[in-house]
Design a protein around this motif. Structure first.
Motif, PDB file in Angstrom:
ATOM      1  N   UNK A 101      18.216 -62.882  17.542  1.00 60.07           N
ATOM      2  CA  UNK A 101      18.213 -64.355  18.391  1.00 60.07           C
ATOM      3  C   UNK A 101      18.205 -65.164  17.467  1.00 60.07           C
ATOM      4  N   UNK A 102      18.644 -66.386  18.080  1.00 60.23           N
ATOM      5  CA  UNK A 102      18.851 -67.882  17.579  1.00 60.23           C
ATOM      6  C   UNK A 102      18.234 -68.921  18.471  1.00 60.23           C
ATOM      7  N   UNK A 103      18.198 -70.067  17.830  1.00 65.00           N
ATOM      8  CA  UNK A 103      17.447 -71.060  18.758  1.00 65.00           C
ATOM      9  C   UNK A 103      18.719 -71.357  20.082  1.00 65.00           C
ATOM     10  N   UNK A 104      18.200 -71.143  21.102  1.00 65.23           N
ATOM     11  CA  UNK A 104      19.146 -71.335  22.141  1.00 65.23           C
ATOM     12  C   UNK A 104      19.671 -70.052  23.033  1.00 65.23           C
ATOM     13  N   UNK A 105      19.269 -68.851  22.276  1.00 67.17           N
ATOM     14  CA  UNK A 105      19.592 -67.436  22.958  1.00 67.17           C
ATOM     15  C   UNK A 105      18.933 -66.300  22.432  1.00 67.17           C
ATOM     16  N   UNK A 106      17.950 -65.811  22.875  1.00 70.08           N
ATOM     17  CA  UNK A 106      17.389 -64.636  22.442  1.00 70.08           C
ATOM     18  C   UNK A 106      18.021 -63.312  23.050  1.00 70.08           C
ATOM     19  N   UNK A 107      18.017 -62.619  22.066  1.00 72.57           N
ATOM     20  CA  UNK A 107      18.646 -61.059  22.281  1.00 72.57           C
ATOM     21  C   UNK A 107      19.723 -60.981  21.643  1.00 72.57           C
ATOM     22  N   UNK A 108      19.885 -59.986  20.891  1.00 72.59           N
ATOM     23  CA  UNK A 108      21.410 -59.772  19.927  1.00 72.59           C
ATOM     24  C   UNK A 108      22.746 -60.088  20.758  1.00 72.59           C
ATOM     25  N   UNK A 109      22.684 -59.391  21.947  1.00 73.89           N
ATOM     26  CA  UNK A 109      23.972 -59.582  22.800  1.00 73.89           C
ATOM     27  C   UNK A 109      24.127 -61.051  23.073  1.00 73.89           C
ATOM     28  N   UNK A 110      23.285 -61.742  23.581  1.00 75.16           N
ATOM     29  CA  UNK A 110      23.196 -63.101  24.047  1.00 75.16           C
ATOM     30  C   UNK A 110      23.434 -63.927  22.674  1.00 75.16           C
ATOM     31  N   UNK A 111      22.912 -63.667  21.661  1.00 77.63           N
ATOM     32  CA  UNK A 111      22.901 -64.501  20.698  1.00 77.63           C
ATOM     33  C   UNK A 111      24.378 -64.563  20.083  1.00 77.63           C
ATOM     34  N   UNK A 112      25.167 -63.469  20.215  1.00 74.29           N
ATOM     35  CA  UNK A 112      26.568 -63.381  19.566  1.00 74.29           C
ATOM     36  C   UNK A 112      27.504 -64.121  20.538  1.00 74.29           C
ATOM     37  N   UNK A 113      27.178 -63.954  21.911  1.00 78.64           N
ATOM     38  CA  UNK A 113      27.952 -64.533  22.882  1.00 78.64           C
ATOM     39  C   UNK A 113      27.575 -65.979  22.726  1.00 78.64           C
ATOM     40  N   UNK A 114      26.592 -66.493  22.446  1.00 80.22           N
ATOM     41  CA  UNK A 114      26.418 -67.956  22.390  1.00 80.22           C
ATOM     42  C   UNK A 114      26.976 -68.475  21.156  1.00 80.22           C
TER      43      UNK A 114
END
Length: 168
Positions: A101-114
């Motif tokens: 997770x990163x700020x603005x996107x939680x979840x590994x799939x969402x974080x990479x997409x973000x």
DNA sequence: AAAGTGATCATG
DNA sequence: ATGATCACTTTG
């Protein structure tokens, strides 16, 4: 400051919590830079860790995990999601830190997409010259230790390890 | 709660 | 060549 290969050569068990608050930077195809602070990580440590992809040894896919720390390991999960890991430790010992997770996107799939990270980044060294790097601005957030997610196939003792780290 | 999705690896 | 498996997300 930009984190170097030397920094990433420490063990994943240390770096997974240590990377919390660091900033992932990605240069997009349009040449602007996307930045996001890391909020959640997990570590995968060695062939002895039955949750680690390298637990069944070297294959075409896991080869990159045996590199010296400081390169990207990105793979496709469930046919839809690119998951971003940072390879850590010395050459020859397979280990990595999964960015969950990163700020603005939680979840590994969402974080990479973000962040705009894809399989095309797999095996790339982490430095500005390759358009993918990590910066430290001195932040040292408080965090909690949890069990890892999605590793029901691992041994009970490996499932029980507190190898997930999350900013409070 | 359950499906959707495709690369990867072990098996035949 | 084939099939099971999967470090997830979204939808109901």
């Amino acid at each position: 400051m930009v984190l170097t290969k030397e920094y990433f050569s420490a063990p994943a068990t240390l770096l997974a919590p240590g990377l919390l608050g660091k900033i992932i930077c990605v240069r997009s195809p349009q040449n602007d830079v996307i930045r996001a602070r890391i909020t959640e990580t997990e570590c995968y440590y060695g062939e002895g860790d039955t949750a680690c992809h390298a637990s069944r040894g070297r294959t075409l896919r896991t080869e990159v995990l045996y590199s010296q720390g400081g390169v990207a390991y990105v793979y496709l999960c469930y046919g839809m999601y690119d998951l971003f890991n940072i390879v850590t430790g010395p050459a020859g010992h397979p280990e990595a830190v999964l960015i969950r997770g990163v700020e603005g996107a939680s979840g590994p799939g969402r974080a990479t997409r973000y962040l705009g990270i894809t399989c095309a980044h797999n095996r790339l060294p982490l430095d500005p010259g390759h358009g993918l790097w990590v910066e430290d601005d001195g932040a040292r957030p408080e965090y909690e230790e949890l069990t890892r997610v999605g590793i029901g196939y691992a041994s009970p003792e490996d499932q029980a390890r507190l190898w997930r780290f999350k900013v409070k």
